[in-house]
Design a protein around this motif. Structure first.
Motif, PDB file in Angstrom:
ATOM      1  N   THR A 139       0.832  -1.199   0.000  1.00 24.78           N
ATOM      2  CA  THR A 139       0.000   0.000   0.000  1.00 24.78           C
ATOM      3  C   THR A 139       0.870   1.253   0.000  1.00 24.78           C
ATOM      4  OG1 THR A 139      -1.138  -1.292   1.673  1.00 24.78           O
ATOM      5  CG2 THR A 139      -2.181   0.769   0.989  1.00 24.78           C
ATOM      6  N   PHE A 140       1.924   1.215   0.835  1.00 21.68           N
ATOM      7  CA  PHE A 140       2.823   2.360   0.895  1.00 21.68           C
ATOM      8  C   PHE A 140       3.425   2.627  -0.485  1.00 21.68           C
ATOM      9  CE2 PHE A 140       7.154   3.946   1.185  1.00 21.68           C
ATOM     10  CZ  PHE A 140       6.940   5.129   1.859  1.00 21.68           C
ATOM     11  N   SER A 141       3.948   1.572  -1.104  1.00 19.47           N
ATOM     12  CA  SER A 141       4.588   1.735  -2.403  1.00 19.47           C
ATOM     13  C   SER A 141       3.619   2.252  -3.448  1.00 19.47           C
ATOM     14  CB  SER A 141       5.168   0.398  -2.875  1.00 19.47           C
ATOM     15  OG  SER A 141       6.352   0.144  -2.200  1.00 19.47           O
ATOM     16  N   ILE A 142       2.414   1.708  -3.434  1.00 21.22           N
ATOM     17  CA  ILE A 142       1.434   2.158  -4.430  1.00 21.22           C
ATOM     18  C   ILE A 142       1.105   3.633  -4.221  1.00 21.22           C
ATOM     19  CG2 ILE A 142      -0.966   1.883  -5.183  1.00 21.22           C
ATOM     20  CD1 ILE A 142      -0.540  -1.150  -4.828  1.00 21.22           C
ATOM     21  N   THR A 143       0.996   4.049  -2.972  1.00 24.06           N
ATOM     22  CA  THR A 143       0.734   5.464  -2.690  1.00 24.06           C
ATOM     23  C   THR A 143       1.869   6.337  -3.223  1.00 24.06           C
ATOM     24  OG1 THR A 143      -0.198   4.640  -0.628  1.00 24.06           O
ATOM     25  CG2 THR A 143      -0.052   7.031  -0.872  1.00 24.06           C
ATOM     26  N   VAL A 144       3.104   5.915  -2.944  1.00 25.78           N
ATOM     27  CA  VAL A 144       4.253   6.697  -3.425  1.00 25.78           C
ATOM     28  C   VAL A 144       4.255   6.748  -4.948  1.00 25.78           C
ATOM     29  CG1 VAL A 144       6.776   6.779  -3.549  1.00 25.78           C
ATOM     30  CG2 VAL A 144       5.657   6.227  -1.392  1.00 25.78           C
ATOM     31  N   LEU A 145       3.984   5.613  -5.584  1.00 27.27           N
ATOM     32  CA  LEU A 145       3.975   5.564  -7.052  1.00 27.27           C
ATOM     33  C   LEU A 145       2.919   6.505  -7.625  1.00 27.27           C
ATOM     34  CD1 LEU A 145       4.433   1.747  -7.782  1.00 27.27           C
ATOM     35  CD2 LEU A 145       6.101   3.577  -8.077  1.00 27.27           C
ATOM     36  N   ILE A 146       1.741   6.491  -7.011  1.00 30.41           N
ATOM     37  CA  ILE A 146       0.670   7.369  -7.499  1.00 30.41           C
ATOM     38  C   ILE A 146       1.079   8.834  -7.346  1.00 30.41           C
ATOM     39  CG2 ILE A 146      -1.698   8.155  -7.044  1.00 30.41           C
ATOM     40  CD1 ILE A 146      -2.406   5.214  -6.460  1.00 30.41           C
ATOM     41  N   ALA A 147       1.726   9.152  -6.228  1.00 30.93           N
ATOM     42  CA  ALA A 147       2.167  10.532  -6.005  1.00 30.93           C
ATOM     43  C   ALA A 147       3.150  10.963  -7.095  1.00 30.93           C
ATOM     44  CB  ALA A 147       2.812  10.655  -4.631  1.00 30.93           C
ATOM     45  N   TYR A 148       4.123  10.099  -7.392  1.00 30.20           N
ATOM     46  CA  TYR A 148       5.081  10.420  -8.451  1.00 30.20           C
ATOM     47  C   TYR A 148       4.377  10.556  -9.797  1.00 30.20           C
ATOM     48  CZ  TYR A 148       9.510  10.016  -5.983  1.00 30.20           C
ATOM     49  OH  TYR A 148      10.589  10.247  -5.167  1.00 30.20           O
ATOM     50  N   PHE A 149       3.467   9.634 -10.047  1.00 32.05           N
ATOM     51  CA  PHE A 149       2.763   9.620 -11.321  1.00 32.05           C
ATOM     52  C   PHE A 149       2.018  10.938 -11.540  1.00 32.05           C
ATOM     53  CE2 PHE A 149      -0.862   8.610 -14.032  1.00 32.05           C
ATOM     54  CZ  PHE A 149      -0.237   7.968 -15.073  1.00 32.05           C
ATOM     55  N   ILE A 150       1.290  11.348 -10.504  1.00 29.81           N
ATOM     56  CA  ILE A 150       0.525  12.593 -10.599  1.00 29.81           C
ATOM     57  C   ILE A 150       1.467  13.770 -10.852  1.00 29.81           C
ATOM     58  CG2 ILE A 150      -0.852  14.244  -9.244  1.00 29.81           C
ATOM     59  CD1 ILE A 150      -2.245  11.800  -7.992  1.00 29.81           C
ATOM     60  N   CYS A 151       2.601  13.729 -10.169  1.00 27.69           N
ATOM     61  CA  CYS A 151       3.591  14.790 -10.311  1.00 27.69           C
ATOM     62  C   CYS A 151       4.109  14.857 -11.763  1.00 27.69           C
ATOM     63  CB  CYS A 151       4.705  14.529  -9.315  1.00 27.69           C
ATOM     64  SG  CYS A 151       6.016  15.686  -9.385  1.00 27.69           S
ATOM     65  N   PHE A 152       4.448  13.709 -12.329  1.00 23.89           N
ATOM     66  CA  PHE A 152       4.951  13.664 -13.718  1.00 23.89           C
ATOM     67  C   PHE A 152       3.902  14.180 -14.693  1.00 23.89           C
ATOM     68  CE2 PHE A 152       7.850   9.744 -12.736  1.00 23.89           C
ATOM     69  CZ  PHE A 152       8.704  10.585 -12.051  1.00 23.89           C
ATOM     70  N   VAL A 153       2.689  13.667 -14.510  1.00 28.58           N
ATOM     71  CA  VAL A 153       1.613  14.013 -15.443  1.00 28.58           C
ATOM     72  C   VAL A 153       1.287  15.502 -15.349  1.00 28.58           C
ATOM     73  CG1 VAL A 153      -0.869  13.719 -15.808  1.00 28.58           C
ATOM     74  CG2 VAL A 153       0.600  11.713 -15.580  1.00 28.58           C
ATOM     75  N   PHE A 154       1.193  15.984 -14.138  1.00 27.13           N
ATOM     76  CA  PHE A 154       0.867  17.379 -13.896  1.00 27.13           C
ATOM     77  C   PHE A 154       1.899  18.294 -14.564  1.00 27.13           C
ATOM     78  CE2 PHE A 154       0.174  21.103 -11.092  1.00 27.13           C
ATOM     79  CZ  PHE A 154      -1.210  21.178 -11.217  1.00 27.13           C
ATOM     80  N   THR A 155       3.175  17.995 -14.333  1.00 21.44           N
ATOM     81  CA  THR A 155       4.240  18.803 -14.916  1.00 21.44           C
ATOM     82  C   THR A 155       4.140  18.806 -16.445  1.00 21.44           C
ATOM     83  OG1 THR A 155       5.602  17.965 -13.130  1.00 21.44           O
ATOM     84  CG2 THR A 155       6.727  19.224 -14.819  1.00 21.44           C
ATOM     85  N   SER A 156       3.977  17.619 -17.032  1.00 18.88           N
ATOM     86  CA  SER A 156       3.894  17.533 -18.491  1.00 18.88           C
ATOM     87  C   SER A 156       2.777  18.406 -19.027  1.00 18.88           C
ATOM     88  CB  SER A 156       3.617  16.094 -18.944  1.00 18.88           C
ATOM     89  OG  SER A 156       4.463  15.200 -18.304  1.00 18.88           O
ATOM     90  N   TRP A 157       1.607  18.270 -18.413  1.00 19.73           N
ATOM     91  CA  TRP A 157       0.446  18.970 -18.962  1.00 19.73           C
ATOM     92  C   TRP A 157       0.548  20.474 -18.794  1.00 19.73           C
ATOM     93  CZ3 TRP A 157      -0.251  13.910 -19.436  1.00 19.73           C
ATOM     94  CH2 TRP A 157      -1.138  13.466 -20.418  1.00 19.73           C
TER      95      TRP A 157
END
Lengths: 308, 319
Positions: free
Chosen positions: B291-309
């Motif tokens: 659960t911890f890892s998935i949360t961290v992954l989602i946080a990074y993912f959102i960060c990457f996507v947000f920056t790109s857009w």
């Protein structure tokens, strides 16, 4: 022609960092006219065009296309715009036809036969299924035109459409542009740094220099003005003669240049002016005329830093 | 929606009408075949006895290791998977369930799930180029002067990249199935996958297990592709995006290993991309959970996507 403008540019400004590139341009374009946007390299033509099509953000002012604001309602505004921005850069690894399919998918309601129609219009039927990398520059330019005309736009924006073309290619493009403007009532906005070319193509010309729109004139007016000659009169006493002419012909452009009185008058009027000057007791020791081309006038306006 | 499908069609056309894409697909198939041949003819274990004897020997070794560990302090939970393996071995012998690791189609397929990183390289190449090449070739200008907003164009590009990733995974999965069945046949197709859960051994369907291995391994791929996509969008340079993503993908795990004594290391992306660690193996840092890892992954993912857009929408397209 003078009905509702298709494009309204209102006090357009662009600032990049601390440098202001465009200092407040206002301009209206009307349906069916070919408007030339003329200026030396670096004057701000491309920047203005990029703001019109939404590639660059507008710092201040507004642009309306067909009544829709480019900033606030981009999709509606751009729907009626076709364009080539600088070189027509297409996907070289795709065929010309695939390129057109690509752009047509981005616009709702385009029929397949419309693509064939456009291909025929620009005369690419024979090579359309070949890859774009095999095309000559002229063919790419025509394909660029095809992609711009695909959705029957009301406004066609062409940024330096004849760049790099040979004289035959330039003529070809010119013919197409005049044809579509006349036949389909499309407004064409063309930028160029070549006055001679604009003169043949456009109805109106706007001259841009250092980010300011210096003058907007119809080509007809410009050509009429061209009939005037700067006539240099070596006349004595100079200042008295200058004053006399100013009083007698208040509408004639007159000035003193060195030891001479310079008048902008038409060739057929030279006799009349000479007669008047002599009859009023001025001493005349020489006359010489100086024909000014449109090109020279343009260079004068833009301060000489024009690359022709 | 209809609009979006057409945009994705466009992006797909630009991917699959390039020769380079098919070279990559060919390479993937080639690698699957080669690893099949290596697996069958070079690595085939020189087992002397039956698998039961082999397992018993393995269990003895395990017990020895466990005893060794127990006498040492500070081993933490390194001992747990060993004990579990021991229980599973006993179960196999008792219930006559041979291990799948060698000489079966399942063994081959699950070992190939480790080389999804190879497919990831190609997906990164596509993801890194899909935005950047539009800028370098100048085609971005004609792409953006259409009645479609920039967010949608970028989304279509991202979706096309993900579709390519799935396509590559399917090719690997199907390829390894075909190669595996040719080399090993369908002899022991009904073998279950054994897991130790809550004090007992449970039999699971093998195909779901292999699919979940692929799924977990592709998490790494998706994260790195999203990263490459972001770099490509922000810097408009595909070489930089490819280089940086591959470098991080291959060294990230090692860097995390080196730093694993620090607690904060668990917030680094690469400490979390390997989700297989929670299924078989030990977590890198104590106290890390799925659960911890998935949360961290989602946080990074959102960060990457947000920056790109954000960057893509605001960008002035010049020259």
């Amino acid at each position: 022609m003078k009905n509702k403008p298709i494009v309204q540019i209102k006090n357009l400004k662009k600032q990049i960092g601390k440098t202001t590139i465009i200092h407040g341009i206002s301009l209206d374009l009307f349906p069916g006219e070919v408007f030339g946007f003329l200026g030396p390299n670096g004057a701000g033509k491309t920047t203005t065009i990029r703001m019109m099509v939404g590639l660059m953000k507008i710092t201040e002012g507004e642009i309306f296309i067909n009544g829709f604001s480019v900033q606030k309602n981009f999709e509606k505004a751009i729907e009626h715009v076709g364009g080539i921005i600088e070189n027509p850069e297409m996907y070289k690894f795709l065929s010309g036809y695939d390129n057109l399919i690509h752009y047509s998918r981005m616009i709702p309601k385009i029929k397949k036969h419309k693509i064939d129609e456009i291909v025929k219009l620009v005369g690419l039927e024979k090579r359309i299924h070949e890859k774009v990398k095999t095309y000559s520059l002229g063919m790419r330019q025509r394909l660029g035109l095809a992609q711009a005309l695909l959705h029957s736009p009301k406004l066609l924006i062409l940024d330096e459409p004849t760049n790099g073309l040979d004289p035959a290619g330039i003529r070809e493009i010119r013919t197409y542009i005049r044809k579509i403007a006349a036949e389909e009532n499309i407004t064409v906005f063309v930028s160029s740094h070549l006055l001679s070319e604009m003169q043949l193509l456009c109805d109106r010309i706007g001259i841009i220099h250092n980010g300011k729109l210096i003058s907007v004139e119809t080509v007809k007016n410009m050509v009429e003005e061209q009939n005037e000659v700067s006539v240099h009169f070596l006349v004595h006493p100079l200042h008295k003669a200058f004053k006399f002419i100013q009083e007698r012909y208040p509408h004639t452009l007159s000035r003193i240049k060195g030891e001479r009185l310079v008048l902008n008058i038409r060739e057929e009027d030279i006799t009349e002016y000479t007669k008047v000057i002599v009859n009023h007791g001025f001493k005349l020791s020489g006359i010489h005329g100086e024909q000014k081309t449109l090109e020279e006038k343009f260079i004068e306006i833009t301060g000489g830093d024009l690359h022709v | 929606m209809y609009n979006m499908i057409r945009l994705i069609q466009n992006e797909n056309m630009k991917i699959y009408k390039r020769l380079g894409t098919w070279v990559m697909v060919g390479l993937i198939i080639f690698v699957v075949i080669i690893s099949g041949l290596v697996d069958k003819f070079l690595l085939s274990s020189n087992m002397e006895g039956t698998w039961q004897e082999e397992l018993q020997y393995q269990s003895m070794e395990l017990e020895k290791q466990i005893n060794e560990y127990e006498s040492m302090p500070m081993v933490g939970n390194a001992i747990k998977p060993l004990k579990e393996q021991l229980v599973i071995n006993e179960y196999r012998i008792e219930n006559n369930v041979p291990p799948v690791e060698n000489e079966t189609i399942w063994g081959f397929m699950s070992s190939l799930s480790d080389i999804t990183s190879f497919a990831a390289v190609f997906v990164i190449v596509i993801g890194a180029g899909i935005v950047a090449t539009e800028f370098t070739t100048g085609t971005i200008k004609l792409l953006l002067i259409r009645p479609v907003n920039r967010a949608k164009i970028l989304l279509s590009k991202y979706i096309a990249t993900i579709i390519f990733a799935i396509f590559m995974l399917i090719i690997m999965f199907a390829g390894s199935f075909v190669v595996g069945s040719i080399l090993y046949g369908f002899d022991r197709l009904d073998l279950p996958y054994l897991v130790y859960s809550g004090g007992e051994v449970i039999e699971r369907n093998m195909i779901t297990h292999i699919l979940s291995l692929y799924g977990l391994n592709s998490v790494d791929m998706i994260m790195m592709v999203t990263f490459a996509f972001m770099i490509s969008t922000v810097f408009r340079n595909s070489s930089l995006a490819i280089g940086l993503s591959l470098f991080l993908m291959f060294t990230g795990q090692q860097m995390v290993m080196l730093l694993s004594e620090y607690q904060w290391v668990k917030y680094i992306l690469f400490a979390n991309t390997n989700l297989v660690q929670y299924i078989s193996g030990t977590p890198l840092v104590d106290g890390m959970t799925m659960t911890f890892s998935i949360t961290v992954l989602i946080a990074y993912f959102i960060c990457f996507v947000f920056t790109s857009w954000i960057i893509f929408e605001r960008r002035d397209v010049a020259a």
